[in-house]
Enzyme design. Structure first.
Site, mmCIF file in Angstrom:
data_model
loop_
_atom_site.group_PDB
_atom_site.id
_atom_site.type_symbol
_atom_site.label_atom_id
_atom_site.label_comp_id
_atom_site.label_asym_id
_atom_site.label_seq_id
_atom_site.Cartn_x
_atom_site.Cartn_y
_atom_site.Cartn_z
ATOM 1 N N GLY A 128 34.756 39.359 37.592
ATOM 2 C CA GLY A 128 33.841 40.356 37.762
ATOM 3 C C GLY A 128 33.492 41.451 36.545
ATOM 4 N N THR A 172 38.699 38.532 49.234
ATOM 5 C CA THR A 172 40.253 38.053 49.511
ATOM 6 C C THR A 172 41.116 38.082 48.231
ATOM 7 O OG1 THR A 172 39.645 35.781 48.565
ATOM 8 C CG2 THR A 172 39.288 36.314 51.053
ATOM 9 N N ALA A 226 40.069 29.750 40.573
ATOM 10 C CA ALA A 226 40.642 29.519 41.732
ATOM 11 C C ALA A 226 41.006 27.984 41.841
ATOM 12 C CB ALA A 226 39.909 29.844 42.893
ATOM 13 N N VAL A 228 27.519 38.863 37.153
ATOM 14 C CA VAL A 228 27.666 38.462 38.371
ATOM 15 C C VAL A 228 27.000 37.191 38.371
ATOM 16 C CG1 VAL A 228 26.609 38.975 40.671
ATOM 17 C CG2 VAL A 228 26.686 40.810 39.162
ATOM 18 N N TYR A 240 54.655 28.810 44.618
ATOM 19 C CA TYR A 240 54.403 29.948 45.152
ATOM 20 C C TYR A 240 55.710 30.710 45.785
ATOM 21 C CZ TYR A 240 49.859 30.606 47.281
ATOM 22 O OH TYR A 240 48.447 30.963 47.468
ATOM 23 N N SER A 242 42.186 30.397 51.038
ATOM 24 C CA SER A 242 41.303 31.497 51.787
ATOM 25 C C SER A 242 40.061 31.074 52.088
ATOM 26 C CB SER A 242 41.472 32.534 50.700
ATOM 27 O OG SER A 242 40.932 32.020 49.395
ATOM 28 N N SER A 251 36.726 33.274 51.075
ATOM 29 C CA SER A 251 36.362 33.605 49.788
ATOM 30 C C SER A 251 35.142 32.837 49.440
ATOM 31 C CB SER A 251 37.593 33.036 49.034
ATOM 32 O OG SER A 251 38.050 31.607 49.169
#
Ligand SMILES: Cc1cc2nc3c(=O)[nH]c(=O)nc-3n(C[C@H](O)[C@H](O)[C@H](O)COP(=O)(O)OP(=O)(O)OC[C@H]3O[C@@H](n4cnc5c(N)ncnc54)[C@H](O)[C@@H]3O)c2cc1C
Lengths: 715, 680
Positions: free
Chosen positions: A344, A214, A293, A348, A553, A279, A283
Site C-alpha cells: 500500500g 487481515t 500472498a 491503490v 510456520y 485468511s 482477505s
C-alpha cells in the site's frame, strides 16, 4: 556509486534515459486516451458478473457482522459453556455448535490457563476513547461532490485502524485506541479511486488502502506522528468480477473482492483461481497483491505472483498498468514485481487480471503419521525433489499434532481420529511410534479423479520409505478445516491470559530441521529469561514445499499471568525468534510481509533490511519510492501530491542499483528495500520542485548513493 | 548466566568457589572390584541413543563434507574417488576411538589401586559435577581440562565414571600411539588420536573435523580435548590452540545444534609426576619417546608420595551466549554448509577470545598449594642473595605475607585450616624434599647434587656446564611450581615492572610500558588479546586495594608499605625479563646469517650457558627452552625477526636494530619508549 549529480556518468545517463523511454513506452497509457481503462465503468453496476449486494460478504459497516476487537464473524467464537466445556458458536463452520471436550484440558495442561483466571475484553467500543477526526475540510467538501460514500463514525474508523497483529488486537481488547484514520471512504470502482487519489494529492491528505484488514505486519497501523488527515480507502465495495475470458482462462476482477466471494462467484461459472490463503474468508485480492500472498494450494495454482497477469494501480503519478495481458514479457524489469509486496505504499491496486482454472473434478484429503519430525521433513523433501507435491502438503510437529487432537469435537463421523481405539494401539504399540515424538502430515489432492488416485499412491509410497503410515482422510480434512477456526482460538486464549501469534519464514531444505529446532528452543529460552511464569507453547509446521526449500510456520503462545507488560515480553521474544530465524538462514517472511514498526529493535531492522535487500536485488527492480517500508504510508501521502502522469523508466543498469543498495548507510536505514536511505524530501520541496514532484530526483548533491535508485524515474 | 562466569573479573575477592570432596576416600573404604563392576548408567544428551564406535565412523564417513573433499581431492590428484575414499576411511581407522566399557572398568580398577598409592586424595568439586550433569542433558558438552600430566585424561574419565557421568571422547596426540599396547588401551577407554601435524592435508582435516562434529551434533558423548594443545612443561598455562575449538563451535555457529556447553576443568597436582622429566626436557636432555617400557621404568614413581590432586569443574559456558553479538551467524547461510570455508575474521577473533577466556577460567580455578608460595619465595631468595638459604622462620614469615597477598589477589589457595603455619611449611618442604635442602635451620634449593636427575655420580665428574644444567633441573622444577601462581600476579607484576622499567610515575608512560611488556610477553603468559586496558585497570585495582600504590589522574605512585609488594612482583617477572633480554642479545651478537629455526634453541642455550658461567646472567631459568621459544615467537610476531621462505626456507632474518632496541627497552635503558612502541 551512482548519482545523477556526478558529471562523469552523463553518458550512462543518456543511455539510461533512452532505455527508460523505451520501457516507458510499453507501460505508458496514451496521454489523453482513456480507452485503456478497464472495460467496465462504475455504471456497469448491473452487469451479470457483478456480485449482487446480497451476496456481498463484506458490508460497508463491517462491525455489523464482524468483531471489532477479535477475529472473524461476531457470531462465531469459542466459549466455555455453562458446563465448563469449550464450544464453538454460530452456524457458519463445520465446527459451529459443537463441543470440544479436549480443549479445556489442553489449555490447562499446555498453558496452565484455567477458567478461574479470566481476562475479558472490553465489550463495546467506547467512542469517547476515540480521538475526534482531524478532517481536511476542503478535501471532504470536494469528496462530497463526487458522491463517493464516506464516514467518520468512530466505529468505522477504529475498525480500519488495525490488522490482526497480537498487539493490535490486545490493545483493542483493553479498550486502548491509538491513532485511527480520520475518514473512511468506499470507492466502488477504479475511477472512484482515481478521484480520491487526485483529491488526496491536491489537499495533502494521507491515504491508506484497506482491503480485508487481515494484515499481520502492522501495515494498517496509522503512524502516530502523522499530522495530516488520514483517510482509509476501503476497497470492499469494489468487488465485482468484471469479465471472464474462457479462451485465455483469465478473469478480470476488482481488487476489493474477498477470497471467499471470488472463489464462490468463479465456481458458479465453473472456474476457480485456486488461491487460498488461510485468511481467504476476509482477505482481498488487492491485499494479496500488496503483500505477495501465498495460498495453501500454490503447488498447483502458484502463489499470487504466478497468478497475476495484469494489475491496474492508481498512483499519485497516475495509473500504472501494462499495455497487454501477456503471459510473459522480456521488456525490462516487470512492473508487477514492484507493485507486489509494496503494502500500500505506492498506490491503490484497483483491478487485477488473474489466471483461472476449471473447478477440479475431484478432491481428496489424506494424512500420514511419521515416527518423528525428522522423518517427516525428509519425506517432504523427497516429495519436493520428485516434484509430486499434492495441492497442499503440510507437516505438523508433535505439539501441533497434540493440539489438533485436543480440538477434536465430540461425536461426528468425520471427526473420528486415527488415534482412537485400535489404530492408536497399532501405531504406538505395534509400530513403536512414540506418542511424544510422532508427527502428522496432512495432504490435499486435486484434479482428475484418476490422476488424483495415482498421485496419491505415489505420495504414499514415498511416505512409506520414511516410515510414514497413512492415517486416513478424516485427519487430513480436519487439519485443513482447523486452519479456518484456529484464528478464532486466539480470542479464547486472550480471554484466559494466553497470548500468541504465528510467524513464518522460508528456508532452504538443508536448514529446515535446524531452524525448527533452534527457533523453538530459542522461544522457550527467551520466555524463561524474560520472566514468563509458565512454559510457552512453541511449535511449528512446514506448510509449503518448493524445489529449493520450504515455508515454515511457528506458533508461539504463553500464559502471561504475572507479567506487567505481556505484549512487550511477547514482542521481545518474537523479535529474538526472528533473529534466530535469520541466523539460521531463514527469511524474514515467506508471505506475511515485512514485520514492521516498533516491535523490531534497531538491530533487527538492520538485519531485516539486509534480508530484504537480497530479495530486492533478486527482483532486479528498483523504482522510485518503491519502499514497502515500515510506515512509509506517510510517504505515500506525500507522494499523492504529484499529479503528472506516471512515466516509468530505468535510467541506469541494475548494477548501479546494486551498488547503491549495498551501501551500509542504507542498510542501517531500516528500509527493507532501499530506494531511499533517508527520510524522503519534505513534501513542500517536492511539489514546488521541478514538475514531477516526488519521482523527480532531488536536485543537488544529495546523499550520494541513496538517491541513485530514487532517480530511476526521470521526467 | 554461564557466560558471565567466564567474563567477570571484577572483584576476584568476591569469587565464591565450591567445596571439594575426596573421591579416594570411598575407594579406601570399599572394594575396588565392586566399584569397577558396578552398574554404570550415565544420563545422556536429550535421550540420545548411545552410538557404537563403528556406527559413528560410518556416519562420519557419509557426511556431505567428506564427500565434497573426497571429490575435490580426487579431481585435483587424478586419483579415483574410491582410492581417496579408502584413504579417508584409513585415516578414520587410525584416528577413531573404540570405547569399551570393559576397558573402562579395567581402568577403574587399576587406577583405583594406582591412585591410592600415589596420591593422598583426589578432590573434586561436586557442585561442578552436578552442573555438568545438568549440562550434559541439555546440550552437547565439550570438556576442556588443563593439561599438566599424562595422567590428566585418564583421571578425567576416572572421575566421570565415578560420578556416573557420560564418558568423554578424548582428542589425544598421536605420540601415544607409539606405545602399542597402551595406545590401544587408551583408544578403548575413549581416546581418539590426532597426528601432531597434518599441515595442508585437506582430507585429514575433513575426516577429523567431521568425526568430531558428528559426535557433537548428535550429542553422543562429551568431547574432551586440551585447549593448550599439549602438556605444559612449565605449569604455566599455554596459549590456546584454536583448531579443535573452532571445530567444536562450528555446529553451533552453523545452526546444527541449538547450543554447545563448554566446561573448563582445572586439574592441579600438588606434585607433578613428570616434574624433573619436564625440567630436563626444557633443558635439552631429549624427551624420552613415549614407549611402553619407559612407562614401566616409571614404576619407580609408584613408591613416592605425590600429595593430592584437585579437580575443579568450572562454570559451564554457553557458546550461544558468548557468541551473542560477536558472530553474525547469517554469514553461514550464503554457502552450503558442507563446503569447507575458512572462518572469517569475526569468527576467528571470537574463537580466539573465547579460547583465552576459557584458559583464564582454567587458571582461576587452579588450586594452589602452600608449596607454590614457598617455591616462589625460595626462587626469589636464591636469585637475590649470595648467602646460601633462608632461615626457616624468615621463610615462614615471607610465605605468610605472600599468602595474604595472593588471597587478596583472588588466588584459589588451599591452605590447611587449623594447622600452625610452621607445620604447613615443614610438611610442604618434606613433600618436595627432592628440591629443597634444610640444614642448620636454613632452607635452600637442592642445587649442589643431582640426585633427582639421572644416576648418582661423583660431583667432580661433571663439567661446569653439566653441573649448571643439573642445578637448572632443580631450579626449573621449582619454577614450575611458582608458575602455578603466575596467573594471580602477572597483571600487577607487569604494572610493577612497567613502573620499574620506565622509572617514572607518569601514568601514561607506565601504561605505555605496560602495554609494551604485555605485548612482548603475550606468548609467555595468558593475556587476553585486546584486553590491555582492562588488564591495566584490573592490575591497578588490585595494587590500590592492597595499598601498594596510589593512582591519581596523572600518576601511579608506590606507597611506603607497597615497596615490598612491588619488589616481590618485579622480582617475579625478573627471570622472564632477563631471559628475553639475553635471547635478544644472542640474536644481536651471535646470530649468523644462516641461523635456522631448528638450530636456534641449541645455539641460544649454549650462549646462555656461557653467559651464566661468566656471571653475566643470574637467572638460570633463562635456560628453559620454553622461554626461549616464546621469546622467539614474540620477536617473530613483532617483526623483529622474520622467517624466510623459498630457498632460504627456515632461516631467520634478524633485524638487529629492532632486536637491539627491544633489548634496551626491556632493560629500561631506552628513554623514548614511545618510539619503539609506535614502531611495533
Ligand atoms: C488468520 C490469518 C491467516 C493468514 N493466512 C495467510 C496465508 O495463508 N497466506 C498469506 O499470504 N497471508 C496470510 N495471512 C496474512 C494476510 O491475510 C495477507 O497478508 C493478506 O494478503 C492481506 O490481505 P487483506 O486484503 O486483508 O489486506 P489488508 O490487511 O487490508 O492490507 C494489507 C496491506 O496491503 C495494503 N492493501 C490492501 N489492499 C490494497 C489495494 N487494493 N491496493 C494497494 N494496497 C492495498 C494495505 O494498505 C496494507 O498495507 C493471514 C492472516 C491471518 C490473520
Amino acid at each position: 556509486m551512482a548519482s545523477n549529480s556526478s558529471g562523469g556518468s552523463s553518458d550512462r545517463q543518456r543511455i539510461a534515459k533512452q532505455r527508460l523511454r523505451i520501457i516507458a513506452g510499453h507501460l505508458q497509457r496514451p496521454a489523453d486516451d482513456d480507452s485503456a481503462v478497464g472495460a467496465a465503468e462504475c455504471t456497469a453496476q448491473g452487469s451479470k458478473t457483478d456480485a449482487s449486494s446480497e451476496e456481498r460478504t463484506v458490508p460497508r459497516r463491517r462491525h455489523e457482522i464482524m468483531k471489532w476487537n477479535g477475529w472473524g464473524y461476531s457470531d462465531s467464537k469459542f466459549v466455555y459453556n455453562k458446563k465448563g466445556q469449550a464450544e464453538f458458536t454460530g452456524k457458519r463452520y463445520r465446527l459451529s455448535g459443537m463441543i470440544i471436550p479436549g480443549l479445556k484440558d489442553w489449555m490447562e495442561n499446555t498453558f496452565g490457563a484455567t477458567l478461574q483466571h479470566k481476562t475479558p475484553a472490553t465489550p463495546i467500543l467506547n467512542s469517547s476513547a476515540v480521538q475526534a477526526p482531524t478532517l481536511n475540510e476542503v478535501f471532504v467538501e470536494e469528496l462530497k461532490s463526487t458522491h463517493i460514500p464516506f464516514s467518520h463514525d468512530a466505529e468505522d474508523r477504529v475498525f480500519r485502524a488495525h490488522g490482526h497483529c497480537l498487539h493490535e488486537i490486545f490493545a483493542l481488547r483493553e479498550g486502548k485506541i491509538g491513532r485511527v484514520p480520520d475518514l473512511v471512504v468506499w470507492p466502488s470502482c477504479h475511477s472512484d479511486v482515481e478521484k480520491i487519489v487526485e483529491l488526496a494529492c491536491k489537499h495533502n491528505v494521507c491515504l491508506i488502502p484497506y482491503g480485508g484488514g487481515t494484515s499481520v505486519s502492522s501495515a494498517l497501523e496509522c503512524p502516530p506522528e502523522e499530522t495530516r488527515s488520514i483517510v482509509s480507502l476501503d476497497t470492499s465495495q469494489m468487488n465485482r468480477i468484471l469479465w471472464i475470458d474462457e479462451k485465455n482462462l483469465t478473469a478480470h476482477v476488482e481488487a476489493g473482492i474477498v477470497g471467499q466471494d471470488l472463489e464462490r462467484l468463479l465456481n458458479e461459472s465453473g472456474y476457480c483461481t485456486g488461491h487460498e490463503p488461510d485468511s481467504m474468508e476476509f482477505s482481498s485480492l488487492g491485499g494479496w497483491v500488496a503483500t505477495r500472498a501465498s495460498g495453501m494450494k500454490k503447488n498447483i495454482y502458484g502463489n499470487i505472483e504466478d497468478l497475476v497477469i495484469h494489475i491496474k494501480m492508481v498512483t499519485p503519478q497516475g495509473v500504472i498498468e501494462k499495455s497487454c495481458q501477456c503471459p510473459r514479457m522480456s521488456t525490462g524489469p516487470d512492473v508487477h514485481h514492484f507493485i507486489m509486496g509494496s503494502e500500500g505504499t505506492l498506490g491503490v491496486v484497483t483491478e487485477v487480471t488473474l489466471k483461472i482454472r476449471p473447478v477440479p473434478e475431484y478432491q481428496k484429503y489424506g494424512s500420514v503419521v511419521f515416527p518423528n519430525f525428522e522423518q517427516g521433513v525428509a519425506c517432504l523433501r523427497e516429495v519436493a525433489k520428485q516434484r509430486c507435491a499434492p495441492a497442499s502438503i503440510r507437516l505438523m510437529d508433535n505439539e501441533q499434532f497434540k493440539f489438533g487432537h485436543a480440538l477434536k469435537p465430540q461425536v461426528s463421523s468425520i471427526f473420528t481420529s486415527f488415534l482412537d481405539g485400535l489404530k492408536k494401539l497399532y501405531i504406538t504399540k505395534f509400530k513403536g511410534f512414540d506418542p511424544n515424538r510422532l508427527c502428522v502430515a496432512t495432504l490435499l489432492f486435486e484434479g482428475d479423479r484418476e490422476k488424483v488416485l495415482q498421485h496419491e499412491k505415489q505420495v504414499y509410497t514415498i511416505a512409506a520409505k520414511f516410515g510414514g503410515l497413512a492415517a486416513g482422510e478424516d485427519n487430513g480434512q480436519r487439519g485443513y478445516m482447523l486452519t479456518f477456526v484456529i484464528a478464532y482460538l486466539r480470542d479464547l486464549g486472550m480471554d484466559y491470559y494466553v497470548i500468541g501469534e504465528s510467524f513464518e519464514t522460508s528456508v532452504p531444505w538443508d536448514r529446515v530441521l535446524d531452524i525448527c529446532r533452534n527457533v523453538k528452543a530459542r522461544i522457550v529460552r527467551e520466555c524463561k529469561e524474560k520472566g514468563v511464569q509458565f512454559p510457552p507453547l512453541s511449535t511449528c509446521r512446514v506448510t509449503q514445499t518448493y524445489d529449493a526449500g520450504a515455508c515454515v510456520y511457528f506458533y508461539f503462545a504463553f500464559n502471561y499471568r504475572g507479567l506487567s507488560d505481556p505484549i512487550h515480553v511477547y514482542e521481545e521474544v518474537e523479535h529474538a525468534a526472528r533473529e534466530e530465524i535469520l541466523a539460521n538462514g531463514g527469511s524474514l517472511s515467506h508471505h506475511h510481509g515485512a514485520p514492521t514498526g516498533s516491535r523490531l529493535s534497531q538491530r533487527a531492522r538492520r538485519v531485516q533490511a539486509r534480508c530484504s535487500i537480497s530479495w530486492w536485488t533478486a527482483g532486479e527492480v528498483a523504482a522510485p519510492g518503491l519502499v514497502p517500508q515500515p510506515h512509509s504510508l506517510r510517504r505515500f501521502g506525500r507522494r499523492l501530491r504529484a499529479k503528472a502522469p506516471l512515466r516509468l523508466g530505468w535510467p541506469r543498469p541494475p548494477a548501479g542499483a546494486e551498488a547503491g543498495v549495498r551501501t551500509p548507510s542504507r542498510v542501517r536505514s531500516g528500509a527493507p528495500v532501499c530506494t531511499m536511505g533517508q527520510e524522503p524530501p519534505a513534501p513542500v520541496a517536492q511539489s514546488e520542485g521541478a514538475g514531477d514532484g516526488l519521482l523527480q530526483p532531488p536536485a543537488g548533491p544529495s546523499s550520494g548513493n541513496t538517491h541513485s535508485l530514487m532517480s530511476l524515474i526521470v521526467c | 548466566m554461564a557466560s558471565k562466569a567466564v567474563y567477570s573479573h571484577r572483584d576476584p575477592l568476591l569469587k565464591k568457589r565450591d567445596d571439594f570432596e575426596d573421591i579416594l576416600e570411598e575407594r579406601r573404604n570399599s572394594s575396588d572390584l565392586r566399584y569397577a563392576l558396578r552398574c554404570y548408567t550415565p544420563v545422556l544428551y536429550r535421550g540420545a541413543t548411545p552410538c557404537k564406535s563403528s556406527a559413528l565412523k560410518s556416519m562420519a564417513l557419509q557426511a556431505d563434507q567428506i564427500h565434497y573433499v573426497i571429490k575435490q581431492v580426487s579431481k585435483e590428484t587424478g586419483r579415483t574417488t574410491e582410492e581417496v575414499e579408502e584413504e579417508a576411511s584409513a585415516i578414520l581407522e587410525e584416528m577413531a576411538h573404540h570405547l569399551q566399557l570393559s576397558t573402562v572398568r579395567f581402568f577403574a580398577f587399576a587406577l583405583s589401586k594406582i591412585f591410592k598409592t600415589l596420591f593422598k586424595s583426589i578432590c573434586v568439586n561436586e557442585e561442578g559435577i552436578q552442573r555438568l550433569q545438568q549440562a550434559i542433558q541439555e546440550h552437547p558438552v565439550v570438556l576442556l581440562p588443563s593439561h599438566r600430566s599424562y595422567m590428566d585424561f585418564l583421571l578425567m574419565s576416572y572421575i566421570l565414571y565415578t560420578y556416573d557421568l557420560a564418558l568423554p571422547v578424548i582428542a589425544a596426540g598421536m605420540d601415544f600411539m607409539g606405545m602399542k599396547f597402551v595406545g590401544e588401551m587408551l583408544r578403548m577407554s575413549g581416546a581418539f588420536f590426532l597426528r601432531r601435524s597434518f599441515g595442508g592435508d585437506r582430507l585429514y582435516w575433513a575426516v577429523f573435523s567431521e568425526y568430531v562434529k558428528t559426535i557433537i551434533r548428535n550429542g553422543f558423548a562429551p568431547v574432551e580435548f586440551f585447549l593448550e594443545g599439549t602438556r605444559s612443561r612449565t605449569s604455566k598455562s599455554l596459549t590456546p590452540k584454536l583448531g579443535l575449538l573452532n571445530i567444536v563451535m562450528d555446529p553451533f555457529l552453523k545452526g546444527e545444534v541449538f547450543d554447545i556447553t563448554v566446561v573448563p576443568v582445572s586439574i592441579s597436582y600438588e606434585r607433578i609426576l613428570e616434574e624433573t622429566l619436564y625440567a630436563r626436557e626444557l633443558l635439552g636432555v631429549p624427551k624420552p619417546k613415549e614407549s611402553t617400557s619407559a612407562l614401566f621404568k616409571a614404576r619407580k614413581v609408584l613408591s613416592e608420595d605425590y600429595g593430592s590432586i584437585h579437580v575443579y569443574f568450572g562454570q559451564p559456558v554457553s557458546v550461544r551466549s558468548i557468541a551473542e553479538g560477536r558472530v553474525d551467524r547469517c554469514q553461514f547461510s550464503l554457502v552450503p554448509r558442507h563446503i569447507p570455508k575458512r572462518p572469517n575474521e569475526d569468527v576467528q577473533s571470537f574463537v580466539n577470545d573465547a579460547a583465552y577466556r576459557l584458559v583464564r577460567a582454567q587458571e582461576e580455578n587452579m588450586v594452589l598449594k602452600p608449596w607454590v608460595l614457598l617455591a616462589s619465595v625460595l626462587l626469589q631468595n636464591q636469585a637475590a642473595v649470595q648467602e646460601p638459604g633462608i632461615a626457616l622462620d624468615e621463610l615462614t614469615e615471607k610465605v605468610l605475607w605472600l599468602r595474604h597477598l595472593s588471597q587478596q589477589y583472588g588466588a584459589f589457595l588451599h591452605w590447611p585450616d587449623h594447622t600452625p603455619p610452621s607445620e604447613v611449611v615443614s610438611s610442604s618442604l618434606s613433600l618436595h624434599r627432592g628440591l629443597v635442602r634444610i640444614s642448620e635451620g636454613r632452607v635452600q634449593l637442592a642445587l649442589a647434587q643431582g640426585t633427582q636427575a639421572g644416576p648418582v655420580e661423583q660431583p667432580s665428574s661433571f663439567t661446569p656446564e653439566e653441573e649448571l644444567l643439573n642445578q637448572a633441573v632443580v631450579v626449573l622444577s621449582c619454577a614450575s611450581y611458582r608458575n602455578q601462581a603466575l596467573h594471580v600476579f602477572v597483571r600487577p607484576a607487569l604494572v610493577a615492572t612497567a613502573m620499574h622499567t620506565s622509572s617514572s610515575n607518569n601514568k601514561q608512560e607506565i601504561f605505555n610500558t605496560f602495554n609494551f611488556l604485555r605485548n612482548i610477553f603475550s606468548n609467555e603468559f595468558i593475556l587476553c588479546p585486546g584486553a590491555t586496558v582492562q588488564d591495566f585497570e584490573e592490575a591497578c585495582y588490585l595494587l590500590v586495594k592492597t595499598g601498594a600504590v596510589q593512582v591519581t589522574q596523572q600518576e601511579v605512585v608506590v606507597t611506603e608499605r607497597g615497596q615490598r609488594t612491588v619488589a616481590f612482583l618485579t622480582a617475579m617477572l625478573e627471570p622472564f625479563l632477563q631471559g628475553y633480554q639475553v635471547v635478544c642479545r644472542f640474536l644481536c651478537q651471535e646470530a649468523a646469517e644462516t641461523l635456522t629455526e631448528k638450530h636456534f634453541i641449541p645455539l641460544v642455550r649454549k650462549f646462555i650457558l656461557k653467559q651464566i658461567l661468566a656471571g653475566r646472567l643470574r637467572h638460570v631459568e633463562a635456560l628453559s627452552s620454553d622461554l626461549q621459544k616464546n621469546a622467539l615467537a614474540a620477536l617473530l610476531r613483532l617483526g623483529a625477526v622474520r622467517k624466510m621462505n623459498g630457498e632460504e626456507q627456515g632461516t631467520l632474518k634478524v633485524s638487529k636494530v629492532m632486536v637491539n632496541s627491544l633489548e634496551d627497552t626491556l632493560g629500561g635503558k631506552l628513554p623514548s619508549l614511545k618510539a619503539i612502541v609506535a614502531r611495533l
